[in-house]
Write an enzyme that holds these catalytic residues in place. Structure first.
Site, PDB file in Angstrom:
ATOM      1  N   LYS A 114       0.857  -1.190   0.000  1.00 29.43           N
ATOM      2  CA  LYS A 114       0.000   0.000   0.000  1.00 29.43           C
ATOM      3  C   LYS A 114       0.882   1.224   0.000  1.00 29.43           C
ATOM      4  CE  LYS A 114      -4.481   0.835   0.329  1.00 29.43           C
ATOM      5  NZ  LYS A 114      -5.537  -0.130  -0.057  1.00 29.43           N
TER       6      LYS A 114
HETATM    7  N1  GLU Z   1      -7.211   0.045  -3.306  1.00 27.25           N
HETATM    8  C1  GLU Z   1      -8.001  -1.100  -3.610  1.00 27.25           C
HETATM    9  C2  GLU Z   1      -8.080  -2.030  -2.412  1.00 27.25           C
HETATM   10  O1  GLU Z   1      -7.890  -1.621  -1.288  1.00 27.25           O
HETATM   11  C3  GLU Z   1      -7.544  -1.771  -4.890  1.00 27.25           C
HETATM   12  C4  GLU Z   1      -6.153  -2.297  -4.881  1.00 27.25           C
HETATM   13  C5  GLU Z   1      -5.693  -2.826  -6.241  1.00 27.25           C
HETATM   14  O2  GLU Z   1      -6.509  -2.892  -7.146  1.00 27.25           O
HETATM   15  O3  GLU Z   1      -4.516  -3.136  -6.344  1.00 27.25           O
HETATM   16  O4  GLU Z   1      -8.407  -3.168  -2.546  1.00 27.25           O
END
Ligand code: GLU
Length: 424
Positions: A114
């Site tokens: 993240k």
């Molecule tokens: N931000 C989204 C999540 O928390 C998508 C992450 C992604 O598609 O890599 O799942």
């Protein structure tokens, strides 16, 4: 001396500790060896960067950016980038770990990561956000990569930021690399179905859980907290499946209509009203704290972390909670929900539709080929349904909540893979 009002007691748990407490329970059920436990709990890499950006008035502001790679055991790490004033290292660490478990629950070949920048995009111009995104990408060019670490949108970011990221990364490599990021605009190699994917997954998870609870969608009512990408798509798709959405909310407040809110109108209103529901006439305004406590069958928290806490969990009347957001329920509130017999479809399962279609986008980019929306949706629906059933069966097998079952499924998969791969 003037009397000073004591500060309100907050139930803001440290998000990383909150994640760890569930991880620990699941690890105990699995009888995970201490060595493996220690490997899986520690993020692989934590990067913090300073990003000097020229603002429109000519001044230079320094922003702080993060990227945490929690695990790359199952494959390249995957996870969104968040632009928000509340971004801090422990939050990014927790969100990165959740991505590891999320990818493992839906069985896609990714680890978890993240990123985030502490900023308020609502107070920044488009040019400032673009320069900030490019500065962040430039400082992360050794971290990102289609086989290393693949970012995506999260709170405060969307296709526009992903396009800048893809372009800046491609410049650093001297060639176009569209598989370095997902959630891109369609013309840049984005996937059909990606925009609505998280909300679609929430809808599938909700219907699957309703079936278990013998709740008829055509007679069920639902309140959705958050009307961004996830909340508005989940509302629209649930509404299309017959569920009556009686309440929605965003930063401007909460809106209630016991006859059901006309969701398409609400979305159109928001789109023509600078992205906010402020002034929406199709419902009465209620106290935003009440939205999760309404007398409805289902609540979908699709906004931020820690909204279901020890301070309000015992007042929840819904039978089903489907977590569109990441980390909306504090670990301390878990046992209150369990005692009340409320079913909670946990974030790492309920909102996994987004990363699932991100995976499809990456696959299409690598194939140099485009799938139809029908194919994307069919495969997403199947993955969400199969994953729900797997987690449900695990919950019965171990006699635990769906949340702990989802952690059991995920940790078991990552631990087994780790043992095969081995370490130093
Ligand atoms: N931000 C989204 C999540 O928390 C998508 C992450 C992604 O598609 O890599 O799942």
């Amino acid at each position: 001396m003037a009397y000073i009002e004591p500060a309100p007691i907050k139930d803001k748990e440290n998000p990383f500790e909150s994640m760890m407490s569930r991880f620990q329970i699941a690890a105990e059920h699995l009888g995970l060896e201490e060595e493996v436990y220690n490997v899986l709990k520690s993020p692989v890499k934590q990067v913090i960067v300073s990003l000097p950006v020229t603002m429109d008035n000519g001044s230079i502001r320094v922003f702080e950016g993060y990227r945490v790679i929690h695990s790359n055991i199952l494959g390249p790490s995957k996870g969104g980038i968040r632009y928000d004033m509340d971004v801090h290292l422990d939050e990014v660490k927790a969100l990165a770990a959740w991505m590891t478990w999320k990818c493992a629950v839906v069985d896609i070949p990714y680890g978890g990561a993240k990123g985030g920048i502490k900023c308020n995009p609502r107070e920044m111009s488009e040019g400032e956000i673009e320069r900030l995104t490019r500065a962040y990408t430039q400082s992360m060019y050794e971290i990102f990569g289609p086989d290393r670490d693949i970012p995506a949108p999260d709170m405060g970011t969307g296709p526009r930021e992903m396009a800048w990221l893809m372009d800046q990364y491609s410049r650093s490599q001297g060639m176009t690399v569209n598989a370095v990021v997902t959630g891109k605009p369609l013309v840049l190699g984005g996937s059909l179905g990606r925009t609505e994917a998280t909300g679609r997954g929430v809808m599938i998870a909700t219907l699957a859980a309703m079936e278990k609870l013998k709740l008829n969608p055509f007679k069920a009512t639902c309140a959705v907290q958050g009307f961004g990408n996830v909340g508005s798509w989940a509302s629209q798709l649930l509404d299309e499946r017959g569920v009556t959405i009686v309440a929605i909310s965003d930063l401007s407040g909460a809106y209630y209509n016991k006859e059901g809110i006309a969701i398409k109108e609400a979305i159109e209103y928001r789109n023509n009203n600078k992205g906010t529901l402020e002034g929406f006439g199709g419902a009465e305004k209620i106290n935003p704290d009440e939205i999760l406590l309404l007398d409805v069958d289902v609540i979908v928290p699709a906004a931020v972390e820690d909204v279901i806490t020890i301070h309000n969990a015992d007042k929840i009347k819904a039978r089903l909670i489907v977590e569109g957001a990441n980390g909306p329920t504090s670990a301390k509130a878990d046992h209150i929900l369990n005692e009340k017999g409320i079913m909670a479809v946990p974030d790492i399962l309920a909102n996994a539709g987004g990363v699932t279609v991100s995976y499809f986008e990456w696959v299409q980019n690598r194939l140099g080929y485009k799938w139809t929306a029908e194919r994307v949706n069919r495969r997403t629906d199947r993955i969400m349904k199969d994953s729900f059933n797997h987690v449900y069966a695990t919950a019965q097998q171990y006699n635990v909540s769906l949340r702990i079952a989802a952690y059991i499924v995920a940790i078991d998969k990552v631990a087994k893979t780790y043992k095969f791969r081995g370490g130093f």
